[in-house]
Scaffold this motif. Sequence first.
Motif, mmCIF file in Angstrom:
data_model
loop_
_atom_site.group_PDB
_atom_site.id
_atom_site.type_symbol
_atom_site.label_atom_id
_atom_site.label_comp_id
_atom_site.label_asym_id
_atom_site.label_seq_id
_atom_site.Cartn_x
_atom_site.Cartn_y
_atom_site.Cartn_z
ATOM 1 N N LEU A 159 0.835 -1.214 0.000
ATOM 2 C CA LEU A 159 0.000 0.000 0.000
ATOM 3 C C LEU A 159 0.866 1.259 0.000
ATOM 4 C CD1 LEU A 159 -2.913 -1.020 2.412
ATOM 5 C CD2 LEU A 159 -2.948 -0.905 -0.088
ATOM 6 N N LYS A 160 1.764 1.347 -0.957
ATOM 7 C CA LYS A 160 2.627 2.520 -1.081
ATOM 8 C C LYS A 160 2.029 3.472 -2.113
ATOM 9 C CE LYS A 160 7.015 0.288 0.130
ATOM 10 N NZ LYS A 160 7.350 1.193 1.250
ATOM 11 N N LYS A 161 1.608 4.643 -1.658
ATOM 12 C CA LYS A 161 1.048 5.661 -2.538
ATOM 13 C C LYS A 161 2.105 6.729 -2.751
ATOM 14 C CE LYS A 161 -3.062 8.532 -3.239
ATOM 15 N NZ LYS A 161 -4.410 8.900 -2.716
ATOM 16 N N LEU A 162 2.661 6.759 -3.972
ATOM 17 C CA LEU A 162 3.789 7.644 -4.263
ATOM 18 C C LEU A 162 3.507 8.494 -5.498
ATOM 19 C CD1 LEU A 162 6.775 5.167 -3.691
ATOM 20 C CD2 LEU A 162 5.766 6.759 -2.049
ATOM 21 N N SER A 163 4.249 9.582 -5.591
ATOM 22 C CA SER A 163 4.046 10.511 -6.704
ATOM 23 C C SER A 163 5.286 10.571 -7.585
ATOM 24 C CB SER A 163 3.720 11.916 -6.179
ATOM 25 O OG SER A 163 4.772 12.415 -5.381
ATOM 26 N N LEU A 164 5.038 10.899 -8.842
ATOM 27 C CA LEU A 164 6.095 11.105 -9.836
ATOM 28 C C LEU A 164 5.916 12.504 -10.404
ATOM 29 C CD1 LEU A 164 8.348 10.033 -11.761
ATOM 30 C CD2 LEU A 164 6.505 9.227 -13.259
ATOM 31 N N ARG A 165 7.018 13.266 -10.494
ATOM 32 C CA ARG A 165 6.948 14.640 -11.011
ATOM 33 C C ARG A 165 7.967 14.801 -12.127
ATOM 34 N NH1 ARG A 165 6.424 18.366 -5.527
ATOM 35 N NH2 ARG A 165 4.829 17.095 -4.506
ATOM 36 N N THR A 166 7.484 14.867 -13.348
ATOM 37 C CA THR A 166 8.369 15.024 -14.509
ATOM 38 C C THR A 166 7.722 15.973 -15.512
ATOM 39 O OG1 THR A 166 7.407 13.030 -15.481
ATOM 40 C CG2 THR A 166 9.441 12.754 -14.272
ATOM 41 N N PRO A 167 7.741 17.278 -15.239
ATOM 42 C CA PRO A 167 7.056 18.231 -16.114
ATOM 43 C C PRO A 167 7.577 18.252 -17.543
ATOM 44 C CG PRO A 167 8.431 19.371 -14.493
ATOM 45 C CD PRO A 167 8.357 17.940 -14.071
ATOM 46 N N GLU A 168 8.862 17.933 -17.733
ATOM 47 C CA GLU A 168 9.416 17.968 -19.085
ATOM 48 C C GLU A 168 8.909 16.813 -19.942
ATOM 49 O OE1 GLU A 168 11.206 17.968 -16.329
ATOM 50 O OE2 GLU A 168 12.066 19.989 -16.211
ATOM 51 N N VAL A 169 8.473 15.720 -19.316
ATOM 52 C CA VAL A 169 8.102 14.512 -20.037
ATOM 53 C C VAL A 169 6.595 14.267 -20.043
ATOM 54 C CG1 VAL A 169 8.368 11.982 -20.073
ATOM 55 C CG2 VAL A 169 10.336 13.437 -19.572
ATOM 56 N N LEU A 170 5.922 14.587 -18.927
ATOM 57 C CA LEU A 170 4.548 14.107 -18.756
ATOM 58 C C LEU A 170 3.451 15.167 -18.811
ATOM 59 C CD1 LEU A 170 4.680 11.222 -16.118
ATOM 60 C CD2 LEU A 170 4.090 11.112 -18.532
ATOM 61 N N LEU A 271 1.154 13.296 4.060
ATOM 62 C CA LEU A 271 0.431 12.768 5.221
ATOM 63 C C LEU A 271 -0.893 12.144 4.793
ATOM 64 C CD1 LEU A 271 1.047 15.758 7.659
ATOM 65 C CD2 LEU A 271 1.725 13.395 8.147
ATOM 66 N N GLU A 272 -1.585 12.811 3.871
ATOM 67 C CA GLU A 272 -2.872 12.282 3.413
ATOM 68 C C GLU A 272 -2.702 11.037 2.561
ATOM 69 O OE1 GLU A 272 -6.276 11.058 1.627
ATOM 70 O OE2 GLU A 272 -4.583 11.746 0.390
ATOM 71 N N HIS A 273 -1.650 10.961 1.768
ATOM 72 C CA HIS A 273 -1.448 9.787 0.921
ATOM 73 C C HIS A 273 -1.458 8.497 1.737
ATOM 74 C CE1 HIS A 273 0.539 12.006 -2.734
ATOM 75 N NE2 HIS A 273 -0.768 12.164 -2.667
ATOM 76 N N GLU A 274 -0.915 8.553 2.952
ATOM 77 C CA GLU A 274 -0.934 7.351 3.790
ATOM 78 C C GLU A 274 -2.353 7.019 4.246
ATOM 79 O OE1 GLU A 274 1.644 5.763 3.584
ATOM 80 O OE2 GLU A 274 2.940 7.395 2.904
ATOM 81 N N VAL A 275 -3.150 8.046 4.498
ATOM 82 C CA VAL A 275 -4.537 7.822 4.921
ATOM 83 C C VAL A 275 -5.349 7.172 3.800
ATOM 84 C CG1 VAL A 275 -6.658 8.933 5.738
ATOM 85 C CG2 VAL A 275 -4.436 9.775 6.527
ATOM 86 N N LEU A 358 0.718 3.071 12.531
ATOM 87 C CA LEU A 358 0.954 2.597 11.168
ATOM 88 C C LEU A 358 1.118 3.769 10.208
ATOM 89 C CD1 LEU A 358 1.069 0.330 9.038
ATOM 90 C CD2 LEU A 358 -1.438 0.478 8.890
ATOM 91 N N LEU A 359 0.266 4.798 10.336
ATOM 92 C CA LEU A 359 0.340 5.953 9.442
ATOM 93 C C LEU A 359 1.690 6.661 9.573
ATOM 94 C CD1 LEU A 359 -3.250 7.432 9.945
ATOM 95 C CD2 LEU A 359 -2.410 6.156 7.953
ATOM 96 N N LYS A 362 4.512 4.388 8.009
ATOM 97 C CA LYS A 362 4.509 4.392 6.557
ATOM 98 C C LYS A 362 4.940 5.752 6.007
ATOM 99 C CE LYS A 362 1.053 2.602 4.345
ATOM 100 N NZ LYS A 362 1.858 1.871 3.357
ATOM 101 N N PHE A 363 4.482 6.822 6.656
ATOM 102 C CA PHE A 363 4.811 8.175 6.217
ATOM 103 C C PHE A 363 6.323 8.372 6.146
ATOM 104 C CE2 PHE A 363 5.407 12.742 7.616
ATOM 105 C CZ PHE A 363 5.020 13.325 6.423
ATOM 106 N N HIS A 364 7.031 7.982 7.191
ATOM 107 C CA HIS A 364 8.470 8.208 7.227
ATOM 108 C C HIS A 364 9.237 7.139 6.446
ATOM 109 C CE1 HIS A 364 8.410 11.753 9.746
ATOM 110 N NE2 HIS A 364 7.435 11.181 10.434
ATOM 111 N N GLU A 365 8.696 5.940 6.356
ATOM 112 C CA GLU A 365 9.324 4.937 5.492
ATOM 113 C C GLU A 365 9.327 5.407 4.037
ATOM 114 O OE1 GLU A 365 7.236 1.281 5.976
ATOM 115 O OE2 GLU A 365 8.438 0.611 7.688
ATOM 116 N N ASN A 366 8.214 6.007 3.613
ATOM 117 C CA ASN A 366 8.073 6.418 2.217
ATOM 118 C C ASN A 366 8.729 7.755 1.919
ATOM 119 O OD1 ASN A 366 6.620 4.155 1.351
ATOM 120 N ND2 ASN A 366 4.672 5.020 2.006
#
Length: 391
Positions: A159-170, A271-275, A358-359, A362-366
């Motif tokens: 349950l890893k909710k992560l973001s990708l930021r690539t303005p030049e590509v996406l 913080l919200e992504h973990e929720v 748990l929140l 996960k927050f600090h692990e991610n």
Amino acid sequence: MNNFTFYSPTEFVFGRETESRTAELVKKYGGSKVLIVYGGGSVIRSGLLARVESVLSDAGIVYVKLGGIQPNPTDPKVYEGIELGRRERIDFILPVGGGSVIDTAKAIAVGIPYEGDFWDFFIGKAVPEKAVRIGVVLTIPAAGSEGSGNSVITKLDGLKKLSLRTPEVLRPAFAVMNPELTYTLPAWQTACGITDMMAHIMERYFTNTEDTEVTDRICEGTLKAIIYEAMRVTIEPCNYGARANLMWAGMIAHNGTCGVGCEEDWSSHFLEHEVSAVYNVSHGAGLAVIFPAWLTYMAEHHAGKVAQYAARVWDVPKSTDCKAMALEGIRRFKSFLHSIGMPVTFRELGIEHPDIDLLVKKFHENKGERVGNYFPLDSKASREIYEIANR
């Protein structure tokens, strides 16, 4: 103000019946075989998907479809889309929907030409250098993904909710934005979108960077416009002017305009992504709980910009007591959220007994031991914010 590069090449085609121009735009940006990505039943029930398919067919554009994208999108659909796109040799991706659909399409777009696992990009193991081109037909003003180079995906394993930021590509090549397509949105979904776009602005607004008056005023003015239009659309869901302003505000909130020259924060989103990863709640509703809690913590620890926000956005009278100003602004913010039907506590969100251990874990692990820039959060601070949200 910091040095910056602002890159926003998306062509926005805005207004009534603009979805009729979709085929013209696909051709303009080199598409000949298209992967249409969409969500649940609304684009089918409304006839939008059929209209988009019709204009593509009439223009001689071949397409295949990937449906069933859910809110808080997960990796299985991304893998399915990558496999489909490679097998069909598609050269353009057309998400028809809101942020979850667009984010899924972006992850597919970087995954198709990549020899490894697309998740490598989200965990920082690799950096995207190319992607299949994307155009968007937007149906939900909220995430701002139609104008950004960002994507957020949850990996079900862990349950890893992560973001990708690539303005030049996406960044999408184009975005079709017809406010009429939002008339039938449920009040809850509209309110979640309003909260999300406000949060996108505030993540950029709360900065320690000095001499950002122009950017601050853009943020404050857009926030006040959103607040005004939110009340109008609550009373008149089919008010074109209100829907149009909210749709444009959602894009402005996340295409980078509101963060020019600033060091941004983003700890509230993380913080919200973990929720939402653990409890599968609506992202906007989760932000309605987390952001006031974050602000309340900041009123005690770093109140200056929160007091300015209270004065300029919520019309709190200025005083020498920054903490009192900040707390009154937060009270007014929470009252507004309640007025549009949003929760402001875990309990109101439907989470009676959140697993805060748990929140925090996960927050600090991610995201690392210290997260954010306005006032970096260690595990003690993140725990306190989750506890404030649980009051």
